[in-house]
Motif scaffolding. Structure first.
Motif, PDB file in Angstrom:
ATOM      1  N   ASP A  68      43.135  31.426  36.180  1.00 46.54           N
ATOM      2  CA  ASP A  68      43.006  31.242  37.621  1.00 46.54           C
ATOM      3  C   ASP A  68      44.274  31.621  38.378  1.00 46.54           C
ATOM      4  O   ASP A  68      44.257  31.729  39.601  1.00 46.54           O
ATOM      5  N   ARG A  91      34.070  33.726  27.186  1.00 44.22           N
ATOM      6  CA  ARG A  91      33.203  34.448  28.131  1.00 44.22           C
ATOM      7  C   ARG A  91      33.031  33.645  29.426  1.00 44.22           C
ATOM      8  O   ARG A  91      33.158  34.196  30.521  1.00 44.22           O
ATOM      9  N   ARG A  92      32.732  32.360  29.293  1.00 42.34           N
ATOM     10  CA  ARG A  92      32.540  31.530  30.487  1.00 42.34           C
ATOM     11  C   ARG A  92      33.799  31.509  31.353  1.00 42.34           C
ATOM     12  O   ARG A  92      33.722  31.596  32.589  1.00 42.34           O
ATOM     13  N   SER A  93      34.941  31.400  30.709  1.00 36.75           N
ATOM     14  CA  SER A  93      36.199  31.348  31.464  1.00 36.75           C
ATOM     15  C   SER A  93      36.489  32.673  32.159  1.00 36.75           C
ATOM     16  O   SER A  93      36.954  32.692  33.306  1.00 36.75           O
ATOM     17  N   LEU A  94      36.214  33.778  31.503  1.00 41.54           N
ATOM     18  CA  LEU A  94      36.421  35.090  32.117  1.00 41.54           C
ATOM     19  C   LEU A  94      35.494  35.276  33.311  1.00 41.54           C
ATOM     20  O   LEU A  94      35.910  35.783  34.370  1.00 41.54           O
ATOM     21  N   GLU A  95      34.250  34.877  33.157  1.00 40.41           N
ATOM     22  CA  GLU A  95      33.284  35.042  34.242  1.00 40.41           C
ATOM     23  C   GLU A  95      33.624  34.150  35.431  1.00 40.41           C
ATOM     24  O   GLU A  95      33.481  34.551  36.591  1.00 40.41           O
ATOM     25  N   THR A  96      34.101  32.934  35.154  1.00 41.01           N
ATOM     26  CA  THR A  96      34.457  32.006  36.229  1.00 41.01           C
ATOM     27  C   THR A  96      35.688  32.477  36.987  1.00 41.01           C
ATOM     28  O   THR A  96      35.753  32.360  38.217  1.00 41.01           O
ATOM     29  N   LYS A 111      36.770  35.507  37.482  1.00 38.13           N
ATOM     30  CA  LYS A 111      36.462  36.683  38.303  1.00 38.13           C
ATOM     31  C   LYS A 111      37.694  37.555  38.544  1.00 38.13           C
ATOM     32  O   LYS A 111      37.961  38.003  39.658  1.00 38.13           O
ATOM     33  N   LYS A 112      38.457  37.787  37.482  1.00 36.28           N
ATOM     34  CA  LYS A 112      39.615  38.680  37.518  1.00 36.28           C
ATOM     35  C   LYS A 112      39.317  39.907  36.659  1.00 36.28           C
ATOM     36  O   LYS A 112      38.510  39.838  35.723  1.00 36.28           O
ATOM     37  N   TYR A 152      30.663  42.981  27.108  1.00 32.76           N
ATOM     38  CA  TYR A 152      31.223  42.496  28.362  1.00 32.76           C
ATOM     39  C   TYR A 152      31.641  43.690  29.215  1.00 32.76           C
ATOM     40  O   TYR A 152      31.959  44.762  28.701  1.00 32.76           O
ATOM     41  N   SER A 153      31.648  43.469  30.517  1.00 29.45           N
ATOM     42  CA  SER A 153      32.029  44.540  31.439  1.00 29.45           C
ATOM     43  C   SER A 153      33.546  44.532  31.635  1.00 29.45           C
ATOM     44  O   SER A 153      34.066  43.986  32.621  1.00 29.45           O
TER      45      SER A 153
END
Length: 301
Positions: free
Chosen positions: A90, A112-117, A119-120, A148-149
């Motif tokens: 964050d 994955r959840r942390s990366l998506e949350t 949003k960087k 993953y993108s």
């Protein structure tokens, strides 16, 4: 108008995240050209977020080396480490997800959840490419692209330095324009006491990675400079959880702790640029990894 007003300079934060032992600390040391993060074959060596400041003519990258993301199993120290790693997402401008090039593509749900949350932008850094052949690497890149993108995928070898310069260039492109945030002579904001304690802990892990479980902490109790003698006198305590662990660290006739001290002293002298007298003690603090008070005292809070 100076160079910073011209809009040409970039500065910002980049987090190094990933599972234990993927080479985050080795990569940070390689980029900085000197050692500030300890390494060892033992998993979960890094416990705190470590800031490494990389200076370039037109950019300053502030790398955050984070503990390896792993299942915490209810241990308070382990939970602290995972929180340190994931909360860093964050606070940065770009995320570098390190994975090993000699392992199959697999993205843990927690990461994955942390990366998506967060949003960087996420750069996938395929480390340890010195271990795989180019055809295998191309197949692995294709597998990761399906999971993953990622903003970009950059293969590197932190051990040999291959492609690390390109990675630094790619990271720079994701930083905002702005002036440097730290002076040019700083490579980290960590106090010398912290770095000294980490270098002692590194030697304990390297010498006793099989014999001593995870519960080892090091605290510097005194750090006295004696400029007239070109000497720094350091007293540090190695904390373990059991009497049997203390006996192993001390060794027969004190042989092991002397060797740990000799090896650590060499690294500390390179860090401080002066002679060092290092005296080590071993103390038993039962179940300190579960004690809120001791975790705070040892710097894990």
């Amino acid at each position: 108008m100076n160079e910073y007003d011209s809009g040409g300079f970039r500065s910002g934060f980049a987090a190094l995240v990933g599972r234990p032992n993927v080479g985050k600390s080795t990569l940070l040391n390689r980029i900085l050209g000197q050692k500030i993060a300890i390494t060892s074959p033992k998993p979960q060596t890094t416990r705190n977020r470590i800031l490494g400041i990389h200076h370039m003519p037109q950019a300053q990258i502030l790398f955050l080396d984070t503990p390896g993301v792993h299942r915490s199993f209810g241990n308070k120290l382990n939970r602290y480490m995972v929180e340190q790693a994931l909360s860093a997402l964050d606070e940065v401008d770009v995320v570098l997800l390190l994975v090993e090039a000699d392992r199959p593509a697999e993205l843990e749900p927690q990461i994955r959840r942390s990366l998506e949350t967060a949003k960087k932008p996420v750069l996938l850094v395929l480390n340890k490419i010195d271990r795989v052949a180019p055809p295998e690497l191309l197949l692995l890149i294709d597998d990761w692209q399906k999971l993953y993108s990622f903003a970009e995928i950059v293969p590197v070898s932190a051990l040999t330095g291959e492609n690390v310069d390109r990675l630094v260039s790619v990271v720079t492109g994701y930083l905002p324009e702005g002036p440097p945030l730290y002076p040019e002579d700083m490579v980290t904001d960590l106090p010398e006491r912290f770095l000294v304690a980490e270098m002692v802990r590194e030697q304990v892990l390297k010498k006793l990675q099989q014999e001593i479980p995870y519960g080892v902490a090091v605290r510097v109790e005194s750090f006295e400079e004696e400029p007239d003698r070109d000497l720094v006198v350091i007293h540090a305590v190695i904390h373990v959880e059991r009497d049997s662990h203390k006996r192993i660290v001390v060794g027969k006739g004190g042989a092991m702790i002397r060797e740990i001290g000799r090896n650590a002293r060499r690294d500390i002298e390179r860090l401080l640029g002066t002679r060092v007298f290092l005296q080590l003690f071993v103390r038993v603090d039962r179940n300190w990894t579960q004690s809120d008070r001791l975790l705070r005292e040892f710097g894990y809070e």
